[in-house]
Scaffold this motif. Structure first.
Motif, PDB file in Angstrom:
ATOM      1  N   THR A  40       0.840  -1.199   0.000  1.00  0.00           N
ATOM      2  CA  THR A  40       0.000   0.000   0.000  1.00  0.00           C
ATOM      3  C   THR A  40       0.873   1.246   0.000  1.00  0.00           C
ATOM      4  O   THR A  40       2.090   1.178   0.217  1.00  0.00           O
ATOM      5  CB  THR A  40      -0.920   0.049   1.235  1.00  0.00           C
ATOM      6  OG1 THR A  40      -0.128   0.347   2.395  1.00  0.00           O
ATOM      7  CG2 THR A  40      -1.661  -1.266   1.431  1.00  0.00           C
ATOM      8  N   THR A  73      -8.619  -4.951  -0.959  1.00  0.00           N
ATOM      9  CA  THR A  73      -8.142  -5.800   0.131  1.00  0.00           C
ATOM     10  C   THR A  73      -8.411  -7.236  -0.308  1.00  0.00           C
ATOM     11  O   THR A  73      -9.195  -7.476  -1.227  1.00  0.00           O
ATOM     12  CB  THR A  73      -8.874  -5.517   1.464  1.00  0.00           C
ATOM     13  OG1 THR A  73     -10.267  -5.805   1.280  1.00  0.00           O
ATOM     14  CG2 THR A  73      -8.696  -4.078   1.910  1.00  0.00           C
ATOM     15  N   HIS A 128      -4.244  -2.988  -1.266  1.00  0.00           N
ATOM     16  CA  HIS A 128      -3.263  -3.949  -0.771  1.00  0.00           C
ATOM     17  C   HIS A 128      -2.694  -4.821  -1.886  1.00  0.00           C
ATOM     18  O   HIS A 128      -1.639  -5.418  -1.711  1.00  0.00           O
ATOM     19  CB  HIS A 128      -3.885  -4.812   0.331  1.00  0.00           C
ATOM     20  CG  HIS A 128      -4.197  -4.038   1.577  1.00  0.00           C
ATOM     21  ND1 HIS A 128      -3.410  -4.099   2.706  1.00  0.00           N
ATOM     22  CD2 HIS A 128      -5.195  -3.166   1.864  1.00  0.00           C
ATOM     23  CE1 HIS A 128      -3.924  -3.299   3.641  1.00  0.00           C
ATOM     24  NE2 HIS A 128      -5.007  -2.726   3.156  1.00  0.00           N
TER      25      HIS A 128
END
Length: 310
Positions: A173, A220, A258
């Motif tokens: 990230t 994510t 992510h």
């Protein structure tokens, strides 16, 4: 200088905020067949502008900001959540930021605005989390909120998401260390507070008639979208899969992703689906009320905001 608000009163607006709420719309109702959808604004976040395009050349990013009449330093990010009523169920999709980041003084209004919209927390039968970043779970962590929820509340989140936040990895990230620590802390606290209410799923789960949550990954590992269908009408709540800049630059990586490459693939796939089906889109960080359609435009896509229905 305005004092930071505590978690206890973060959801209670000051007189200045209350006056602004009287002037600026903060909720917008949509009818999807027989299903009621209410988009509610939790306010606006102000992250660094570079966080919306961490892999972009700064000059190119600034040129895009200039074309949108936006500043180069911080970027106004709308923060939207949704209430869905289907049959005898009232479903809350995400919950805003709560008091997790007091520095974001223009957000953290969700509880107040839910009440202003006539939505009683005790009426919520289900919560769906697109993912567990602090600006999606924070509203449920405000002091006193859990006590207002039903004892048989169901909280739906993908199994991959719950597992990821047991030991999260921020290495890919662009999140500043302080925000990464806030994200780690908020997710850990959420899992502790709501573990008994969690209803995890692998890939798809029907939450209510016409309301299906599907894991996409990308932003994510367990990021999910919610598709709502009734009769011939369709609406997708896209969570953090699609941002304002995504239509001109779907390849730009968001600093909160992510897995940036997978997030780009998910983004393109969802935009193609939306352009093909004509489904409405509501997304967390699109400008309020974030109701519109996606149209194909050559190799890219175009955002077509809904005409407001007064």
């Amino acid at each position: 200088m305005r004092q930071p608000q505590t978690k206890k009163n973060i959801d209670t607006p000051s007189d200045e905020r209350q006056e602004r709420d009287d002037l600026v719309p903060s909720r917008y109702a949509v009818r999807v067949g027989e299903i009621d959808v209410l988009v509610i604004s939790d306010g606006v976040l102000e992250p660094p502008a570079e966080s919306m395009a961490t892999n972009a050349d700064p000059a190119t990013r600034n040129a895009w900001l200039d074309r949108s009449f936006l500043a180069h330093d911080t970027f106004d990010w709308a923060l939207n959540a949704v209430v869905v009523r289907s049959g005898n169920q009232t479903i809350l999709i995400d919950s805003g930021i709560g008091g997790e980041v007091p520095d974001f003084t223009r957000a953290g209004l969700f509880g107040h605005r839910l009440a202003a919209a006539g939505v009683d927390l005790a009426s919520v039968t289900d919560v769906v989390l697109t993912h567990m970043h602090f600006d999606h779970v924070g509203g449920l962590l405000v002091e006193g909120v859990k006590e207002q929820m039903r004892p048989d509340l169901r909280v739906h989140v993908s199994a991959a998401e719950a597992k990821f936040w047991e030991a999260p990895d921020f290495s890919r990230t662009g999140m500043p260390p302080d925000l990464a620590e806030i994200a780690r802390h908020a997710s850990k606290r959420f899992l502790e507070v709501y573990r008994a209410e969690l209803r995890t799923f692998e890939q798809n789960q029907q939450v209510a008639p016409g309301v299906v949550v599907t894991r996409t990954g990308g932003h994510t590992p367990g990021h999910s979208v919610v598709r709502i269908a009734s009769g011939n009408d369709r609406l997708m709540f896209g969570g953090d899969a699609i941002f304002p800049v995504s239509f001109d630059h779907p390849e730009w990586h968001n600093g909160f992703e992510h897995d940036p490459e997978e997030a780009t693939r998910v983004r393109l796939r969802l935009m193609q689906e939306l352009a093909t089906t004509g489904s409405w889109l509501v997304s967390t960080h699109m400008p309020f009320p974030s109701v519109g359609r996606v149209a194909a435009e050559g190799q890219l896509f175009r955002w077509v905001p809904a005409w407001w229905d007064y």
